[in-house]
Motif scaffolding. Structure first.
Motif, PDB file in Angstrom:
ATOM      1  N   THR A 179       0.846  -1.179   0.000  1.00  0.00           N
ATOM      2  CA  THR A 179       0.000   0.000   0.000  1.00  0.00           C
ATOM      3  C   THR A 179       0.884   1.231   0.000  1.00  0.00           C
ATOM      4  OG1 THR A 179      -1.593  -1.209   1.327  1.00  0.00           O
ATOM      5  CG2 THR A 179      -1.896   1.142   1.190  1.00  0.00           C
ATOM      6  N   THR A 215       1.293   5.381  -0.242  1.00  0.00           N
ATOM      7  CA  THR A 215       0.471   6.553   0.060  1.00  0.00           C
ATOM      8  C   THR A 215       0.318   7.412  -1.192  1.00  0.00           C
ATOM      9  OG1 THR A 215       2.405   7.771   0.813  1.00  0.00           O
ATOM     10  CG2 THR A 215       1.129   6.617   2.487  1.00  0.00           C
ATOM     11  N   LYS A 234      -8.037  11.494  -5.998  1.00  0.00           N
ATOM     12  CA  LYS A 234      -8.514  10.443  -6.906  1.00  0.00           C
ATOM     13  C   LYS A 234      -8.986   9.248  -6.095  1.00  0.00           C
ATOM     14  CE  LYS A 234      -5.419  11.774 -10.595  1.00  0.00           C
ATOM     15  NZ  LYS A 234      -4.209  11.433 -11.341  1.00  0.00           N
ATOM     16  N   ARG A 235      -9.929   8.515  -6.660  1.00  0.00           N
ATOM     17  CA  ARG A 235     -10.509   7.353  -5.973  1.00  0.00           C
ATOM     18  C   ARG A 235      -9.441   6.336  -5.569  1.00  0.00           C
ATOM     19  NH1 ARG A 235     -15.819   4.959  -6.189  1.00  0.00           N
ATOM     20  NH2 ARG A 235     -15.667   2.849  -5.368  1.00  0.00           N
ATOM     21  N   ALA A 236      -8.523   6.018  -6.477  1.00  0.00           N
ATOM     22  CA  ALA A 236      -7.476   5.027  -6.178  1.00  0.00           C
ATOM     23  C   ALA A 236      -6.586   5.514  -5.037  1.00  0.00           C
ATOM     24  CB  ALA A 236      -6.651   4.743  -7.426  1.00  0.00           C
ATOM     25  N   ASP A 237      -6.261   6.823  -5.047  1.00  0.00           N
ATOM     26  CA  ASP A 237      -5.444   7.382  -3.970  1.00  0.00           C
ATOM     27  C   ASP A 237      -6.189   7.327  -2.644  1.00  0.00           C
ATOM     28  OD1 ASP A 237      -3.293   7.921  -5.621  1.00  0.00           O
ATOM     29  OD2 ASP A 237      -3.860  10.018  -5.950  1.00  0.00           O
ATOM     30  N   ALA A 238      -7.483   7.622  -2.680  1.00  0.00           N
ATOM     31  CA  ALA A 238      -8.292   7.575  -1.458  1.00  0.00           C
ATOM     32  C   ALA A 238      -8.346   6.148  -0.916  1.00  0.00           C
ATOM     33  CB  ALA A 238      -9.698   8.096  -1.730  1.00  0.00           C
ATOM     34  N   GLU A 239      -8.459   5.170  -1.799  1.00  0.00           N
ATOM     35  CA  GLU A 239      -8.505   3.774  -1.362  1.00  0.00           C
ATOM     36  C   GLU A 239      -7.177   3.338  -0.746  1.00  0.00           C
ATOM     37  OE1 GLU A 239      -9.921   1.606  -4.781  1.00  0.00           O
ATOM     38  OE2 GLU A 239     -11.961   2.385  -4.517  1.00  0.00           O
ATOM     39  N   ARG A 240      -6.051   3.770  -1.348  1.00  0.00           N
ATOM     40  CA  ARG A 240      -4.733   3.422  -0.785  1.00  0.00           C
ATOM     41  C   ARG A 240      -4.542   4.071   0.581  1.00  0.00           C
ATOM     42  NH1 ARG A 240      -3.026   4.110  -6.118  1.00  0.00           N
ATOM     43  NH2 ARG A 240      -2.108   6.145  -5.692  1.00  0.00           N
ATOM     44  N   ALA A 258      -6.868   5.068   2.657  1.00  0.00           N
ATOM     45  CA  ALA A 258      -7.793   4.422   3.597  1.00  0.00           C
ATOM     46  C   ALA A 258      -7.217   3.096   4.096  1.00  0.00           C
ATOM     47  CB  ALA A 258      -9.155   4.202   2.947  1.00  0.00           C
ATOM     48  N   GLY A 259      -6.550   2.354   3.222  1.00  0.00           N
ATOM     49  CA  GLY A 259      -5.926   1.094   3.628  1.00  0.00           C
ATOM     50  C   GLY A 259      -4.856   1.304   4.680  1.00  0.00           C
ATOM     51  N   LYS A 263      -6.528   2.344   7.939  1.00  0.00           N
ATOM     52  CA  LYS A 263      -7.148   1.190   8.600  1.00  0.00           C
ATOM     53  C   LYS A 263      -6.108   0.420   9.411  1.00  0.00           C
ATOM     54  CE  LYS A 263     -10.954   0.340   5.433  1.00  0.00           C
ATOM     55  NZ  LYS A 263     -11.513  -0.561   4.415  1.00  0.00           N
TER      56      LYS A 263
END
Length: 123
Positions: free
Chosen positions: A9, A11, A23-29, A31-32, A35
């Motif tokens: 993962t 950042t 961007k969605r992909a950046d937000a998902e990374r 968020a991972g 978490k």
């Protein structure tokens, strides 16, 4: 160093607080990674490892202070390693973990609003 764990993962380059949409992909990374932080046992693990005399610790060093079983501690260490927050080095039958300061700093920087960041660097 041999057998160092690598981050699955990464950042994002742009902060969600930068004033432009992330961007969605950046937000998902991001968020991972967040978490991985969002668990009291993992926060304690980061603290215990950082405060260890050598700046590193093995699973056996961490089970008693956490009061958790070896498989549970190993599970949390794996999550932190996959998030890129810890490095893992295998020595014989033992694996030792240490913080990745640049990863911790990158997360802190991403979550610092740009105005605060500029003030912080100016000091």
């Amino acid at each position: 160093m041999e057998d160092v764990g690598t981050a699955k993962t990464a950042t994002p380059a742009i902060s969600p607080l930068a004033g432009e949409p992330i961007k969605r992909a950046d937000a998902e990374r991001l968020a991972g990674v967040l978490k991985a932080f969002a668990d009291p046992a993992r926060l304690r693990l980061l603290s215990l490892i950082q405060s260890a005399p050598e700046g590193e610790a093995s699973v056996s060093d961490l089970t008693a202070p956490l009061g958790l079983s070896q498989p549970t501690v190993s599970h949390h260490l794996r999550i932190l390693t996959e998030a890129g927050l810890l490095e893992r080095e295998k020595r014989g039958v033992w694996a030792y973990y240490r913080l990745v300061p640049s990863a911790i700093a990158a997360i802190a920087d991403l979550l610092t609003p740009p105005r605060k960041r500029a003030t912080k660097r100016a000091r």
